[in-house]
Design a protein around this motif. Structure first.
Motif, mmCIF file in Angstrom:
data_model
loop_
_atom_site.group_PDB
_atom_site.id
_atom_site.type_symbol
_atom_site.label_atom_id
_atom_site.label_comp_id
_atom_site.label_asym_id
_atom_site.label_seq_id
_atom_site.Cartn_x
_atom_site.Cartn_y
_atom_site.Cartn_z
ATOM 1 N N ASN A 133 0.846 -1.200 0.000
ATOM 2 C CA ASN A 133 0.000 0.000 0.000
ATOM 3 C C ASN A 133 0.874 1.240 0.000
ATOM 4 O O ASN A 133 0.677 2.167 -0.784
ATOM 5 C CB ASN A 133 -0.892 0.042 1.251
ATOM 6 N N SER A 136 2.492 2.447 -3.104
ATOM 7 C CA SER A 136 1.561 2.827 -4.176
ATOM 8 C C SER A 136 1.495 1.736 -5.247
ATOM 9 O O SER A 136 1.608 1.992 -6.440
ATOM 10 C CB SER A 136 1.954 4.159 -4.828
ATOM 11 N N PRO A 140 -6.827 0.456 -8.197
ATOM 12 C CA PRO A 140 -8.122 0.923 -7.691
ATOM 13 C C PRO A 140 -9.208 -0.142 -7.872
ATOM 14 O O PRO A 140 -9.176 -0.912 -8.839
ATOM 15 C CB PRO A 140 -8.417 2.145 -8.565
ATOM 16 N N MET A 142 -12.187 0.053 -8.857
ATOM 17 C CA MET A 142 -12.954 0.135 -10.107
ATOM 18 C C MET A 142 -12.207 -0.534 -11.268
ATOM 19 O O MET A 142 -12.801 -0.898 -12.273
ATOM 20 C CB MET A 142 -13.286 1.585 -10.449
ATOM 21 N N LEU B 220 -9.369 8.203 -9.770
ATOM 22 C CA LEU B 220 -8.855 6.850 -9.942
ATOM 23 C C LEU B 220 -8.973 6.340 -11.369
ATOM 24 O O LEU B 220 -8.267 5.418 -11.763
ATOM 25 C CB LEU B 220 -9.620 5.880 -9.022
ATOM 26 N N ASP B 221 -9.879 6.923 -12.128
ATOM 27 C CA ASP B 221 -10.201 6.385 -13.441
ATOM 28 C C ASP B 221 -9.065 6.642 -14.429
ATOM 29 O O ASP B 221 -8.677 7.785 -14.665
ATOM 30 C CB ASP B 221 -11.497 7.045 -13.941
ATOM 31 N N GLU B 222 -8.552 5.551 -14.998
ATOM 32 C CA GLU B 222 -7.471 5.670 -15.971
ATOM 33 C C GLU B 222 -7.846 6.555 -17.155
ATOM 34 O O GLU B 222 -6.996 7.214 -17.734
ATOM 35 C CB GLU B 222 -7.173 4.260 -16.506
ATOM 36 N N PHE B 228 -3.848 8.513 -9.421
ATOM 37 C CA PHE B 228 -3.490 7.680 -8.273
ATOM 38 C C PHE B 228 -2.082 7.111 -8.329
ATOM 39 O O PHE B 228 -1.514 6.778 -7.293
ATOM 40 C CB PHE B 228 -4.508 6.532 -8.118
ATOM 41 N N HIS B 229 -1.518 6.980 -9.525
ATOM 42 C CA HIS B 229 -0.176 6.389 -9.575
ATOM 43 C C HIS B 229 0.841 7.220 -8.788
ATOM 44 O O HIS B 229 1.763 6.683 -8.202
ATOM 45 C CB HIS B 229 0.296 6.234 -11.019
ATOM 46 N N GLY B 232 -1.253 8.537 -4.520
ATOM 47 C CA GLY B 232 -1.922 7.680 -3.540
ATOM 48 C C GLY B 232 -3.358 7.374 -3.927
ATOM 49 O O GLY B 232 -3.875 7.845 -4.943
ATOM 50 N N SER B 233 -3.989 6.564 -3.112
ATOM 51 C CA SER B 233 -5.339 6.086 -3.393
ATOM 52 C C SER B 233 -5.947 5.702 -2.047
ATOM 53 O O SER B 233 -5.276 5.804 -1.022
ATOM 54 C CB SER B 233 -5.258 4.873 -4.325
ATOM 55 N N ASN B 236 -3.566 3.902 -0.043
ATOM 56 C CA ASN B 236 -2.322 4.575 0.361
ATOM 57 C C ASN B 236 -2.670 5.941 0.936
ATOM 58 O O ASN B 236 -2.611 6.959 0.246
ATOM 59 C CB ASN B 236 -1.344 4.723 -0.790
ATOM 60 N N THR B 240 0.571 10.322 -1.369
ATOM 61 C CA THR B 240 1.737 10.653 -2.184
ATOM 62 C C THR B 240 2.550 9.380 -2.353
ATOM 63 O O THR B 240 2.468 8.471 -1.520
ATOM 64 C CB THR B 240 2.637 11.720 -1.549
ATOM 65 N N ASP B 241 3.363 9.333 -3.414
ATOM 66 C CA ASP B 241 4.301 8.218 -3.565
ATOM 67 C C ASP B 241 5.686 8.634 -3.071
ATOM 68 O O ASP B 241 6.627 7.855 -3.167
ATOM 69 C CB ASP B 241 4.362 7.732 -5.028
#
Ligand SMILES: [Cu+2]
Lengths: 256, 355
Positions: A133, A136, A140, A142, B220-222, B228-229, B232-233, B236, B240-241
């Motif tokens: 997690n 990253s 997702p 979806m 989140l939608d590509e 999100f890449h 974070g999501s 996460n 942040t990454d």
């Protein structure tokens, strides 16, 4: 106090006994190293960023990021007894981390070595691995949820002779992205065959040939398939097909 | 063998007893970070360096120092002057102003949740490799606190209270820049933000409005935001990454960012992805604070992306200028991002000026 002293004595005594009896066969230390190549050229993060590789389609390309997930690393001896040495490991070539699986100790003998590219379906549940997690690495919900298998990114010279970008991400293939998506396990079993472990420290090198992702059986055209591949079911299936021969056993070395 | 065992036991017991009886070897009180529920659920335990463990006394000292204007040459500016608790521990001025009235060239950064930053690269350009190292820099930076370390150490050493506080925190009243940095780093590691509306939603204690939920989907939608890449999501919650990217701001770089530190042309124009927590308090945005509002940020990603040689491969729509969001999608994305703001940060009594 006396009791503690007695207890300590007992523990030490038992420990010593075990060391002295000499019956159990001595184990061998086994290291697995992941190495990477683009066909014959060795790849590591110092060779990133320069557009210097040619894929099967004929595009010149570079790598800017490569990380992937290896799971269920298992040695099975000839009696069929399996020793799983890792549940999962994120191999991050960009950061040069996770490139070894060390600390395994096995009795000498003949083993088969198997691992998996990505989490198999029952292990691929959203949010359950804290380290992944934080890295990253999640997908997702979806887009099916769970975790990425691989993130391979870089630049290529496109059909118009311009520098362009690609992000080749593999995940559990998903149909109908959104709240009612249907996920399909596209993780890949890696069978590295039979390995002899002698009684000296052994290093097993596993190679990922990155070129294979673009070659076999599906010649990959980056001009059309360069991004938004996570939600692209057909692309994920092609990737899974190309992933079948990406990994191979490079060498098994015993250090005298 | 038995004799040996017996001796070991004796030694062990002796050590125990000696320890019990002796009063020397002062040790400060071990402390820990209070971990928010979402982090407990989703993240690894915080990483504290072995050579700077958290202690009650160290944190208290670090807090005092963080708000201490005497760290600056003319006693006017503390760390907190550019990292304000009520501005997400950042600064709403585009460029913070140093003690000589000179503005820097980068926007201040919010300094929360660093106990989970295992990459240990700090500043927009990754120039510091630890919080302990980072804390040494602003004090002597000419356009920040413009002091010298010998001067700071002397000021603190001749103060009535600091030597005692250092004694309590480190077992010695001798002050050094390393101990100042250690105390500051300890305090900063306790700055935790994990109580936003979205955190409550993850814990099942709040529901998102339809607009916020739609914004999360865009994020989140590509095919839409695809944020999100790097940022974070829901799994996460650092948002942040902690990594470095070129997110398509400029064709030519005035500021080389990470590349300025490494000298690697492949890293020219790369900057640290900021956490999207607390955006409600941390305007303006980007390394140079070029965007005053979140709307401007969203417009950048939607239609303002520009290509350069080091553009991140994840900025896949750069050829089209961006992800092309509709007005509704933009509003939703904004509502969602604001749900990541944590109002308790500004009011947490442990984070306020103790002086
Ligand atoms: Cu992805």
């Amino acid at each position: 106090m006396k009791k503690i002293a007695l207890f300590l004595m007992a523990v030490t005594f038992i420990a010593c006994n075990k060391n002295d009896d000499g019956q159990t066969p001595l184990n061998t230390l086994v290291d697995i190293r992941f190495q990477h190549s683009f066909d014959e050229q060795l790849v590591d993060n110092t060779t990133f960023n320069a557009i210097q590789y040619n894929n099967a389609f004929g595009s010149e390309l570079s790598l800017t990021k490569l990380r992937y997930l290896i799971t269920n690393v298992t040695f099975t001896n000839q009696d069929g007894i399996a020793t799983k040495v890792r549940d999962y490991q994120l191999v991050d070539v960009t950061q040069n981390t996770g490139m070894f699986i060390s600390g395994t100790s096995l009795p000498p003998g003949t083993y088969t070595l198997k691992m998996r590219f990505g989490f198999a379906e029952p292990e691929n549940n959203s949010g359950i691995y804290p380290d992944l997690n934080a890295a990253s690495w999640s997908v997702p919900d979806m887009l099916g949820g769970g975790y990425h298998y691989m993130q391979l990114e870089g630049r290529f010279i496109d059909a118009g002779n311009e520098t362009s970008i690609y992000a080749y991400h593999t995940i559990s293939a998903v149909q109908n992205p959104g709240p009612d998506n249907i996920r399909e396990d596209t993780s890949i079993e890696i069978d590295l065959g039979t390995i002899n472990i002698e009684n000296t420290t052994t290093t097993i090198k596993v190679n990922m040939n990155i070129s294979e992702w673009f070659k076999n059986p599906n010649v990959w055209n980056l001009n059309t398939l360069n991004g938004m591949l996570m939600g692209n079911y057909a692309a994920q299936i092609l990737m899974q097909e190309n992933g079948q021969n990406v990994f191979s056993l490079e060498s098994v070395r015993s250090v005298q | 063998m038995q004799k040996f065992t017996f001796l070991v036991c004796l030694l062990f017991l002796t050590l125990c007893c000696t320890n019990d009886d002796s009063s020397e070897g002062y040790a400060p009180t071990p402390a820990s970070i209070s971990i928010p529920g979402v982090f407990l659920q989703l993240l690894p335990a915080p990483e504290i360096p072995a050579n700077n463990p958290l202690t009650e006394e160290g944190i208290a000292l670090g807090r005092q120092l963080f708000f201490e204007k005497k760290l600056s040459a003319n006693n006017t500016l503390a760390c907190a002057g550019c990292h304000k608790p009520n501005e997400g521990f950042s600064d709403q001025r585009r460029y913070s102003i140093g003690i000589d009235g000179i503005a820097g060239f980068r926007n201040s950064m919010p300094i929360v949740n660093f106990a989970w930053n295992t990459k240990n690269k700090f500043n927009w350009d990754g120039s510091a490799n630890s919080l302990e190292q980072q804390a040494l820099e602003p004090v002597i930076n000419e356009i920040e606190m413009h002091n010298t370390w010998p001067n700071v150490v002397e000021t603190l050493q001749t103060d009535a209270n600091y030597p005692i506080a250092f004694g309590e925190a480190f077992g010695t009243t001798t002050i050094s820049k390393e101990r100042v940095a250690k105390a500051l780093a300890q305090f900063i590691r306790t700055l935790v933000s994990g109580d936003s509306k979205f955190d409550k939603y993850v814990l099942g204690e709040a529901t998102l409005t339809p607009l916020e939920a739609e914004g999360l989907a865009v994020f989140l939608d590509e095919d839409r935001g695809d944020c999100f890449h790097c940022h974070g999501s829901p799994t996460n919650p650092l948002w942040t990454d902690n990594d470095f990217h070129n997110n398509g701001l400029d064709e030519d770089f005035l500021d080389l960012g990470l590349g300025d530190i490494t000298g690697d042309p492949a890293q020219f124009g790369l900057f640290k992805s900021p956490s999207l927590r607390n955006l409600a308090f941390t305007a303006p945005y980007m390394h140079d604070g070029r965007f005053a509002t979140l709307d401007e940020v969203i417009n950048h990603y939607s239609e303002g992306l520009v290509f350069s040689q080091t553009i991140d491969p994840l900025m896949k729509t750069v050829a089209q200028g961006g992800v092309q969001l509709t007005v509704e999608e933009k509003a939703a994305l904004k509502a969602f991002m604001l749900s990541l703001s944590d109002p308790t940060l500004a009011t947490n009594p442990a984070y306020q000026n103790p002086n």
